[in-house]
Enzyme design. Structure first.
Site, short mmCIF file in Angstrom:
data_model
loop_
_atom_site.label_atom_id
_atom_site.label_comp_id
_atom_site.label_asym_id
_atom_site.label_seq_id
_atom_site.Cartn_x
_atom_site.Cartn_y
_atom_site.Cartn_z
N GLY A 258 0.87 -1.34 -0.04
CA GLY A 258 0.15 -0.16 0.30
C GLY A 258 0.81 1.28 0.05
O GLY A 258 1.95 1.08 -0.48
N SER A 259 0.37 2.30 0.60
CA SER A 259 0.97 3.28 0.49
C SER A 259 2.24 3.75 1.37
O SER A 259 2.05 2.98 2.50
CB SER A 259 -0.03 4.67 0.89
OG SER A 259 -0.30 4.57 2.24
N VAL A 262 1.15 4.90 4.95
CA VAL A 262 0.53 3.69 5.84
C VAL A 262 1.74 2.83 6.26
O VAL A 262 1.66 2.34 7.47
CB VAL A 262 -0.75 3.05 5.27
CG1 VAL A 262 -1.12 1.83 6.25
CG2 VAL A 262 -1.84 4.16 5.11
N GLY A 263 2.63 2.54 5.42
CA GLY A 263 3.65 1.54 5.59
C GLY A 263 4.47 2.04 6.72
O GLY A 263 4.88 1.44 7.61
N GLU A 280 5.76 -3.64 0.63
CA GLU A 280 5.82 -3.00 -0.61
C GLU A 280 4.86 -1.75 -0.78
O GLU A 280 3.58 -1.80 -0.83
CB GLU A 280 5.43 -4.10 -1.69
CG GLU A 280 5.81 -3.41 -3.16
CD GLU A 280 5.47 -4.31 -4.34
OE1 GLU A 280 4.28 -3.87 -4.78
OE2 GLU A 280 5.89 -5.39 -4.52
#
Length: 518
Positions: A258-259, A262-263, A280
């Site tokens: 995801g983004s 958020v990661g 990723e």
């Protein structure tokens, strides 16, 4: 008409005709799936899943609570200990091979295509990619099951044998995104499961039913209860349940696609308990077109890489670096090809290549990035800065040049149908420009001199760099992922995936009667 494989098992009931089946599937609420059973959330809460093209509610989905996640993690832990870690490799392989066949059958019943079209505005091409690539992922991953190998290490101590084996870790918490909902869900869970782990899956709140197709196929293929648990939740609850799952002591691995925003949050939570993650995240893929490149080939690859799924792919081409000597010819051919692409509402025109983005807010964000660049002096070669469609999610192709390094669009991931053109004079200049980014997921280099292109590719900081091919390219057997920064760390795919979702364990065997002096 007989129901497709797995229909009776997932609670959708008898099916009388293809159109009735599809309508019923879209209208029924989506439930949680814990320990092989479908259920509502503990407090009965739901959230609406909307069609991004129309803005209308497609169905209501159960919204998992922290208590639901606590139950699912305990169930997964028990299934790992009692069942799945003791299941032989051939049995695991056969489940995944059967699930691949079941997934492929979804291409023929119309339901999967309608789900993808309704939930994520998928075009005909993107529907086919999601289903068929997922079946391929299952088959390739099934082949890994007998390649989870250890080694025998020589021992200095007399009478001792040292074994180093790879063991599953236990419960894996997986979070998969909406943009390739079937394929990326399969990637998030397949390797962990094949290695002998069990999984608690949080799907995107934008595409629960698309992602549930993967769960349904595996259940129909015979995956034992508790091995895979499916817990969608609302956007409002997502931070709370995600933090709980990441920090839970019985969750020993986390994977997230995801983004980068958020990661970073997930990585921070995991760091508090020293938990390993596979992340990723975003990309801002560069394409370098050297002066001796086949321009027609490069144009084809750039268009495909930049505009597939309306640019909503982490590997999407966003930066196109062209040698000064061929920039005008490249630009003319690129603009000519782009002008022939059809943008519009895929629900009304199946021939559309570029359809809507996943939310109206995303469309606004993309256009604002472009507008700010234009206001700062960038030149808009293609595009009208308009947002159209019944729910204002359609953004046409935009191509810019003259973008300055301090502009937001120069360093932020756009995640839309946008390309930035720039020129370079030397290979060193091109490499420096390509590497001038926080992202490091993928890149491409075009040249008729393959050895020269290879030399450039080796110097580009990216987890994958393709010579004479588009940035959007991945195979299930490859170690896919970034090299740090805003693209994340860890690798999905192949033996690299096995290494991420297993642990090396040392077992020593000593002959009886050993004497020890101290």
């Amino acid at each position: 008409m007989a129901p497709h494989a797995g229909a009776a098992a997932d609670g959708y009931g008898d099916q009388h005709s293809k159109s009735d089946d599809i309508a019923a599937t879209l209208a029924q609420p989506q439930l949680l799936y814990i320990d092989g059973k479908y259920q509502s959330s503990t407090d009965g809460a739901t959230f609406s899943v909307r069609n991004p093209m129309t803005g209308k509610t497609i169905y209501d989905c159960a919204s998992a609570t922290v208590d639901d996640y606590a139950t699912a993690i305990e169930v997964a832990h028990k299934a790992y200990q009692s069942t799945w870690s003791k299941t032989g490799p051939s049995a695991r392989r056969m489940i995944f091979l059967k699930a691949a066949d079941i997934l492929e059958s979804y291409m023929n019943d119309g339901e999967a295509a309608e789900l993808l079209s309704q939930e994520v505005s998928a075009t005909k091409y993107w529907i086919k990619v999601n289903i068929l690539a997922t079946a391929g992922t299952f088959r390739e991953t099934a082949g890994l099951v007998t390649h989870i190998k250890g080694e025998i290490v020589p021992a200095d101590r007399p009478g001792t044998t040292i074994l180093v084996e790879r063991q599953a870790v236990g419960v894996v918490f997986a979070i998969s995104p909406w943009n390739a909902p079937v394929n990326l869900t399969a990637r998030a869970i397949a390797c962990p499961l094949v290695c002998g782990n069990t999984v608690v899956l949080k799907p995107s709140e934008f595409s629960p039913k698309c992602q549930h197709l993967v769960v349904r196929a595996l259940a129909a293929a015979g995956l034992p209860p508790g091995c895979l648990n499916f817990l969608p939740t609302s956007a409002e609850r997502a931070p709370e349940v995600t933090e709980f799952a990441v920090k839970h002591p019985k969750v020993l691995r986390v994977n997230f696609t995801g983004s980068d925003r958020v990661g970073k949050i997930i990585a921070g939570w995991a760091a508090t308990c020293l938990k390993q993650c596979v992340l990723e995240l975003g990309g801002k893929a560069p394409v370098i077109v050297l002066e001796d490149a086949n321009i027609d080939d490069a144009v084809e690859a750039v268009i495909f890489g930049a505009l597939s799924n309306s640019g909503q792919i982490c590997m999407s081409t966003e930066r196109v670096l062209v040698h000064t000597s061929i920039s005008q010819e490249f630009k003319a051919k690129l603009l000519g090809k782009v002008a022939k692409l059809k943008t519009g509402n895929h629900l009304e025109d199946a021939g559309v290549s570029i359809s809507g983005l996943f939310t109206p807010q995303s469309a606004v964000r993309v256009v604002e990035l472009i507008r700010n660049a234009v206001d700062g002096g960038a030149k808009l070669l293609v595009g009208d800065l308009e947002i159209t469609g019944p729910n204002r999610t359609i953004v046409g192709t935009h191509i810019l040049e003259g973008v300055k390094p301090d502009m937001n669009i120069a360093h932020r991931e756009v995640f839309g149908p946008v390309m930035i053109l720039s020129e370079f004079g030397t290979d060193e200049e091109a490499i420096a420009s390509a590497n001038d980014s926080e992202f490091s997921l993928c890149a491409s280099v075009f040249s008729r001199d393959v050895m020269r292109a290879l030399d450039v590719a080796k110097q580009v900081r990216a987890g994958s760099c393709h010579v004479n091919g588009p940035t959007v390219y991945v195979e299930a057997t490859l170690p896919n992922g970034g090299t740090g920064g805003s693209s994340g760390y860890g690798r999905f795919g192949g033996i690299a995936g096995v290494e991420e979702f297993t642990e090396r364990k040392i077992v020593t065997l000593a002959k009886p009667g050993m004497k020890y002096a101290f």
